[in-house]
Design a protein around this motif. Structure first.
Motif, short mmCIF file in Angstrom:
data_model
loop_
_atom_site.label_atom_id
_atom_site.label_comp_id
_atom_site.label_asym_id
_atom_site.label_seq_id
_atom_site.Cartn_x
_atom_site.Cartn_y
_atom_site.Cartn_z
N GLN A 473 -3.72 -11.73 -9.81
CA GLN A 473 -4.63 -12.24 -8.80
C GLN A 473 -3.84 -12.95 -7.71
O GLN A 473 -2.90 -13.69 -7.98
CB GLN A 473 -5.64 -13.20 -9.42
CG GLN A 473 -6.71 -13.70 -8.45
CD GLN A 473 -7.67 -14.67 -9.11
OE1 GLN A 473 -7.37 -15.21 -10.17
NE2 GLN A 473 -8.83 -14.88 -8.52
N PHE A 474 -4.22 -12.70 -6.48
CA PHE A 474 -3.65 -13.43 -5.35
C PHE A 474 -4.70 -13.43 -4.25
O PHE A 474 -4.96 -12.42 -3.61
CB PHE A 474 -2.36 -12.78 -4.86
CG PHE A 474 -1.67 -13.57 -3.77
CD1 PHE A 474 -0.82 -14.61 -4.09
CD2 PHE A 474 -1.89 -13.28 -2.44
CE1 PHE A 474 -0.18 -15.34 -3.11
CE2 PHE A 474 -1.26 -14.00 -1.44
CZ PHE A 474 -0.41 -15.04 -1.77
N ASP A 475 -5.35 -14.57 -4.08
CA ASP A 475 -6.43 -14.71 -3.10
C ASP A 475 -5.99 -15.80 -2.12
O ASP A 475 -5.89 -16.97 -2.48
CB ASP A 475 -7.72 -15.10 -3.81
CG ASP A 475 -8.89 -15.25 -2.86
OD1 ASP A 475 -8.71 -15.00 -1.65
OD2 ASP A 475 -9.98 -15.64 -3.31
N ALA A 476 -5.70 -15.40 -0.87
CA ALA A 476 -5.13 -16.35 0.08
C ALA A 476 -5.77 -16.21 1.45
O ALA A 476 -6.46 -15.22 1.75
CB ALA A 476 -3.62 -16.12 0.19
N LEU A 483 -6.73 -12.29 2.48
CA LEU A 483 -6.18 -11.13 1.78
C LEU A 483 -6.22 -11.36 0.28
O LEU A 483 -6.12 -12.49 -0.20
CB LEU A 483 -4.74 -10.83 2.23
CG LEU A 483 -3.63 -11.83 1.93
CD1 LEU A 483 -2.28 -11.13 1.95
CD2 LEU A 483 -3.60 -12.94 2.98
N GLN A 484 -6.38 -10.24 -0.42
CA GLN A 484 -6.38 -10.25 -1.87
C GLN A 484 -5.37 -9.19 -2.32
O GLN A 484 -5.39 -8.05 -1.84
CB GLN A 484 -7.77 -9.90 -2.42
CG GLN A 484 -8.86 -10.91 -2.05
CD GLN A 484 -9.39 -10.73 -0.65
OE1 GLN A 484 -9.62 -9.61 -0.22
NE2 GLN A 484 -9.59 -11.83 0.07
N VAL A 485 -4.47 -9.58 -3.23
CA VAL A 485 -3.38 -8.70 -3.64
C VAL A 485 -3.28 -8.68 -5.15
O VAL A 485 -3.40 -9.71 -5.82
CB VAL A 485 -2.03 -9.19 -3.04
CG1 VAL A 485 -0.91 -8.22 -3.40
CG2 VAL A 485 -2.13 -9.35 -1.53
N THR A 507 -1.41 -3.52 -4.34
CA THR A 507 -2.63 -3.08 -3.68
C THR A 507 -3.22 -4.30 -2.97
O THR A 507 -3.36 -5.36 -3.57
CB THR A 507 -3.64 -2.54 -4.70
OG1 THR A 507 -3.07 -1.41 -5.37
CG2 THR A 507 -4.93 -2.12 -4.00
N MET A 508 -3.53 -4.11 -1.69
CA MET A 508 -4.01 -5.24 -0.89
C MET A 508 -5.32 -4.86 -0.23
O MET A 508 -5.51 -3.74 0.23
CB MET A 508 -2.98 -5.60 0.19
CG MET A 508 -3.37 -6.82 1.02
SD MET A 508 -2.16 -7.16 2.34
CE MET A 508 -2.60 -5.88 3.51
N SER A 509 -6.24 -5.82 -0.16
CA SER A 509 -7.50 -5.62 0.54
C SER A 509 -7.80 -6.87 1.34
O SER A 509 -7.34 -7.97 1.01
CB SER A 509 -8.64 -5.32 -0.44
OG SER A 509 -8.83 -6.41 -1.32
N ALA A 510 -8.57 -6.69 2.40
CA ALA A 510 -8.91 -7.83 3.26
C ALA A 510 -10.18 -7.51 4.03
O ALA A 510 -10.47 -6.35 4.35
CB ALA A 510 -7.78 -8.14 4.23
N ASN A 511 -10.95 -8.56 4.32
CA ASN A 511 -12.07 -8.40 5.23
C ASN A 511 -11.60 -8.45 6.68
O ASN A 511 -12.07 -7.71 7.52
CB ASN A 511 -13.12 -9.49 4.98
CG ASN A 511 -13.85 -9.30 3.67
OD1 ASN A 511 -14.27 -8.19 3.35
ND2 ASN A 511 -13.99 -10.37 2.90
N ILE A 546 2.96 -0.96 -0.58
CA ILE A 546 1.67 -1.65 -0.50
C ILE A 546 0.61 -0.65 -0.05
O ILE A 546 0.72 -0.05 1.02
CB ILE A 546 1.71 -2.82 0.48
CG1 ILE A 546 2.80 -3.83 0.09
CG2 ILE A 546 0.36 -3.52 0.55
CD1 ILE A 546 3.00 -4.93 1.09
N THR A 547 -0.39 -0.45 -0.88
CA THR A 547 -1.56 0.35 -0.50
C THR A 547 -2.64 -0.62 -0.03
O THR A 547 -3.06 -1.50 -0.79
CB THR A 547 -2.07 1.19 -1.68
OG1 THR A 547 -1.02 2.07 -2.10
CG2 THR A 547 -3.28 2.01 -1.27
N ALA A 548 -3.03 -0.47 1.23
CA ALA A 548 -3.86 -1.52 1.84
C ALA A 548 -5.16 -0.95 2.40
O ALA A 548 -5.22 0.19 2.86
CB ALA A 548 -3.07 -2.21 2.95
N LYS A 549 -6.19 -1.81 2.38
CA LYS A 549 -7.46 -1.54 3.03
C LYS A 549 -7.94 -2.82 3.69
O LYS A 549 -7.83 -3.90 3.12
CB LYS A 549 -8.51 -1.06 2.03
CG LYS A 549 -8.28 0.33 1.47
CD LYS A 549 -9.44 0.75 0.56
CE LYS A 549 -9.23 2.16 0.04
NZ LYS A 549 -10.36 2.59 -0.84
N ALA A 550 -8.46 -2.70 4.89
CA ALA A 550 -8.99 -3.86 5.60
C ALA A 550 -10.17 -3.43 6.46
O ALA A 550 -10.09 -2.40 7.14
CB ALA A 550 -7.90 -4.51 6.47
#
Length: 867
Positions: A473-476, A483-485, A507-511, A546-550
């Motif tokens: 978990q990484f919520d920053a 971002l959440q990683v 894997t990274m996601s962000a609003n 890094i596989t990312a979605k935003a």
């Protein structure tokens, strides 16, 4: 009488001063030759010095010899390495020594060096670079003179850097900023040498740093036996940082190396001694700290240091039930326990082991414990460690004078066990690494000059597994970005212990991601005190995917939606693969690389634009605006592929002066808004047969290339009703342009006069009229265009052609009518045609008209005569 005495005294002083001033000129060459002879006759190395000066004033009544920039450069196998360098060396001797003959040795009473360097190196074969003394010949006469003899009473070394490097054992020790002085009678075989020493100590072994610029000092009386090469510690006081130590025993040079028999300990057991180990820059004024409990260091070293062995040693570091509190801080650190044992019992380096039986402390209710053992140090270090406890980071600055611009906050919890060997770390044999446990961090806030915005970690959890370390978990959040990683780290220990590349897969996601929240250019101060800004650097220690979605990414005021793709960070570069985003009413796909490895960041990109709004994209992106300025007045969509490369500026936006590449585009359902372009407005006034607002650019395809600020457009066709326009040319990023437009225009668009002439022609002749070529040249720039056309010439040429066609029509009509009148069907009543005489030459219509007219006229005249 008094006057004579004063006069004589004055003359004596004058003569003395003149003699003292003149002596350097008389003896300088002699001294210089003796120094060169001493060095060259005793060492096998390249000796050089810039100059030698002699002064009788500097150390009066002694003579002072100064040697400038003395250097000793070694020969093979350490060819061209510096063994010794001294910026300035001073030798002091009695003045009478200057008057000794060539065969007599000069006695030196003292010497000093300033700004020196000494490098001692052992290569992998165990050969030392310092063995440069020439071997004495066995048959050399004992009566050979020596230029200098030592009768030293004191010496001084100022600002010396001493480096010891053993390539075989991968050991490096550096003593920097050495200031040392000694007093004693070296003429005696046994003497007490009074010494004072300060230095900065750094120590590395097998690429691991153990000490870095640790302050040390030693004031000691050394009992020296020159005959036995034995050095005994008598009255002495040492400091390591501010930790006091006392030594007893001796060091002796023996045939196989050095013999040690030493003991050392802290003279007091106050816990302040432990704080004294910490550099003063980080520990503050420890004299004002309130402490309880004890701290002690007790050790012994006994044995020989040879090529294969080290002295055996036993060092104990202990503290129990201790505490400390700084007077200006609200929190105390208590219940401190330290129990460490460092031992070597055999004299073999690999048998050294470190046993940290216990290290624990508490701040308020938070307790932290650590245990560890390290064995097999020289060959393949075996580490077995355990960490367990809780630390409230906010309390660190409340209990210890850590100098931070902004205090830390957050709760760190750890319960981790690890067991590994260093070879497995070096060779990435992760199956040999045994990990278990969890580390978590909550409510962490950090601000610093290297961060663009304050960084907040709401939740972070790292799990230690046997095969890898996993970021569960990484919520920053930073700025307005979140971002959440999640992911894995493959060689965390290699990164920590061996400065290896940190590898991972995430894997990274962000609003919402605002790029400027993460990228703050580094500000540094140069030698002149001026602040300079350096471009953002991609970390060199990262090798991760890094596989990312935003949902939203904001970059350089661009609002990107539904961003997804893969990034590979490696070798100070980011590779973007299959990056997709929605923007400008369409979609953009991107692959490419951004690199910050060189002095100037660079990029190389391939873009695919799918149904993107032309006006928005080519006005909001400075790069596209420069490539195609006219596109800003085009309404509609575009499909395009763009290849481009160039340099990046400090804010990571393209430097337009450096970009180059190609663009191919297809326009979709497009129209032109000429009112927004001075160029199109003026062009409409020049070529009135085209209404720019009605031009349809649908499916128009264009290809262009750009380099060094210049764009070349490959000629392409535009259709307007039944008019074809061929467009081609160049323009610059500075808005200058040079375009050629070739119009293929039907004659009916060439004005009223031309249309009146066409109307007088027969339908058959009208069909024979070809399209008229009209050329236009666009110069100047897009805001202040200069347009020239050959419209007038083309119209005049067409009118001339039409007049000629009309004239020819009337001539043809006259021929037919006159033929009927003068000899056509009227004289032939039989209904048959008169045979044609093929033997007569053919005549042109004009000649035929003339002939028939002449015959008719002659017949008419004859008829009149008869009458």
């Amino acid at each position: 009488m008094l006057k004579k005495i004063l006069k004589g005294t004055g003359i004596f002083l004058l003569v003395t001063i003149i003699a003292l001033a003149a002596a350097p000129f008389l003896f300088k060459d002699k001294i210089k030759a003796m120094i060169a002879k001493t060095l060259n006759e005793n060492v096998n190395a390249t000796i050089a010095f810039e100059d030698v000066d002699l002064s009788l004033f500097k150390s009066f009544p002694q003579a002072n010899v100064s040697i400038e920039k003395l250097s000793i450069i070694t020969k093979a196998p350490f060819e061209n390495d510096t063994l010794l360098y001294a910026g300035e060396t001073n030798l002091t001797m009695s003045v009478k020594e200057l008057f000794k003959g060539d065969g007599e040795a000069m006695n030196l009473e003292s010497f000093s060096t300033i700004n020196g360097i000494v490098n001692i190196i052992f290569n992998k074969d165990g050969v030392g670079n310092f063995d440069i003394a020439l071997k004495e010949e066995t048959d050399k006469k004992s009566s050979d003179s020596k230029p200098f003899a030592l009768n030293i009473q004191n010496y001084e070394v100022e600002n010396l850097k001493f480096t010891y490097l053993d390539e075989g054992s991968k050991m490096k020790m550096v003593l920097d900023s050495i200031n040392h002085e000694g007093k004693g009678n070296f003429a005696a075989q046994k003497l007490d040498l009074e010494t004072k020493t300060t230095a900065k100590l750094s120590f590395d072994m097998d690429k691991m740093n153990y000490m870095n610029n640790v302050s040390i000092s030693l004031d000691a009386i050394l009992g020296i036996d020159l005959e036995k090469s034995k050095y005994e510690f008598k009255d002495n006081k040492a400091l390591i940082n501010q930790l006091p130590l006392e030594f007893n025993g001796f060091i002796q040079m023996v045939e196989t190396g050095q013999a040690y028999d030493l003991t050392f300990k802290t003279p007091t057991s106050d816990f302040k001694n432990f704080l004294g180990l910490i550099p003063a820059a980080y520990s503050g004024d420890i004299n004002k700290v309130k402490t309880t409990g004890q701290f002690s260091v007790d050790g012994k070293v006994k044995g020989n240091l040879t090529e294969t062995t080290i002295p055996a040693f036993d060092v104990k570091i202990a503290s129990s039930n201790a505490s400390f509190q700084y007077p200006d801080l609200p929190k105390s650190v208590k219940n401190i326990v330290i129990d460490t044992h460092i031992v070597n019992e055999t004299g073999l380096m690999n048998d050294t082991y470190v046993n940290l039986h216990n290290l624990s402390f508490a701040i308020d209710q938070d307790v932290f414990n650590a245990k560890a053992t390290i064995k097999n140090i020289a060959e393949n270090a075996l580490v077995d460690a355990e960490l367990k406890g809780t630390i409230n980071l906010a309390n660190v600055t409340k209990a210890y004078p850590v100098k931070l611009d902004k205090p830390l906050t957050g709760i760190l919890k750890a319960n981790v066990k690890t067991k590994f060997d260093m070879k497995s770390v070096e060779t990435s044999q992760y199956q040999n690494i045994q990990n278990s446990g969890l580390v978590s961090l909550t409510g962490f806030n950090y601000e610093g000059p290297e961060m663009a915005k304050p960084f907040k970690i709401n939740q972070a959890a790292v799990a230690f597994n046997p095969s890898q370390i996993r970021l569960n978990q990484f919520d920053a959040k930073t700025g307005t970005s979140d971002l959440q990683v999640t992911g894995t780290l493959d060689n965390f220990y290699g990164f920590v212990f061996k400065n290896q590349i940190l590898k991972g897969n995430f894997t990274m996601s962000a609003n919402k991601l605002v790029v400027s929240d993460f990228m703050a250019p580094t500000t540094t101060t140069n030698n002149e005190g001026k602040k300079t800004t350096e471009a953002v650097k991609i970390p060199s220690f990262l090798d991760c995917s890094i596989t990312a979605k935003a949902k939203t990414v904001i970059y350089d005021n661009l609002n990107l939606q539904n961003v997804s793709g893969n990034m590979v960070i490696r070798d100070e570069a980011v590779s973007l693969n299959n990056l997709k985003m929605s923007i400008f009413g369409g979609n953009i796909g991107l692959t490419g690389t951004v690199s910050t490895k060189g002095k100037t960041p660079t990029f190389n990109m391939n873009l695919g634009l799918d149904k993107v709004n032309i006006a928005e994209s080519f006005t909001q992106l400075d790069m596209l605006k420069s490539i195609a300025p006219i596109a800003g007045v085009v309404n509609g969509k575009i499909n395009s592929t763009i290849k481009l490369s160039g340099d990046l500026q400090q804010d990571m936006t393209p430097n337009l002066k450096t970009i180059s590449g190609d663009l191919f585009g297809q326009l979709l359902s497009t129209t032109i808004n000429e009112k927004n372009s001075e160029l199109l407005t003026q062009l409409s006034s020049k070529v009135k047969f085209i209404d720019m607002s009605k031009v349809n650019l649908n499916d128009v395809k264009a290809a262009l290339s750009f380099k060094e600020g210049k764009v070349n457009v490959k000629p392409f066709d535009i259709k307007y009703q039944d008019i074809t326009v061929n467009v081609g040319g160049t323009h610059g990023f500075d808005q200058s342009m040079n375009y050629n437009l070739k119009f293929d225009v039907p004659a009916k668009y060439m004005g009223t006069e031309v249309n009146n002439l066409i109307a007088k022609l027969t339908p058959a002749d009208q069909k024979k009229i070809e399209n008229v070529p009209v050329n236009a040249v666009l110069g100047g720039n897009f805001k202040q265009p200069k347009i020239t056309t050959d419209m007038k010439q083309a119209t005049t040429s067409l009118a001339t052609q039409l007049v000629k066609m009309q004239k020819d029509k009337y001539i043809n009509q006259g021929t037919t009518a006159l033929g009927n009148l003068l000899g056509g069907t009227k004289g032939n009543t039989s209904g048959t045609n008169t045979a044609t005489d093929t033997t007569k030459p053919k005549t042109t219509p004009k000649e035929e008209i003339k002939t028939k007219a002449t015959d008719a006229l002659n017949g008419w005249l004859k008829k009149k005569k008869k009458e």
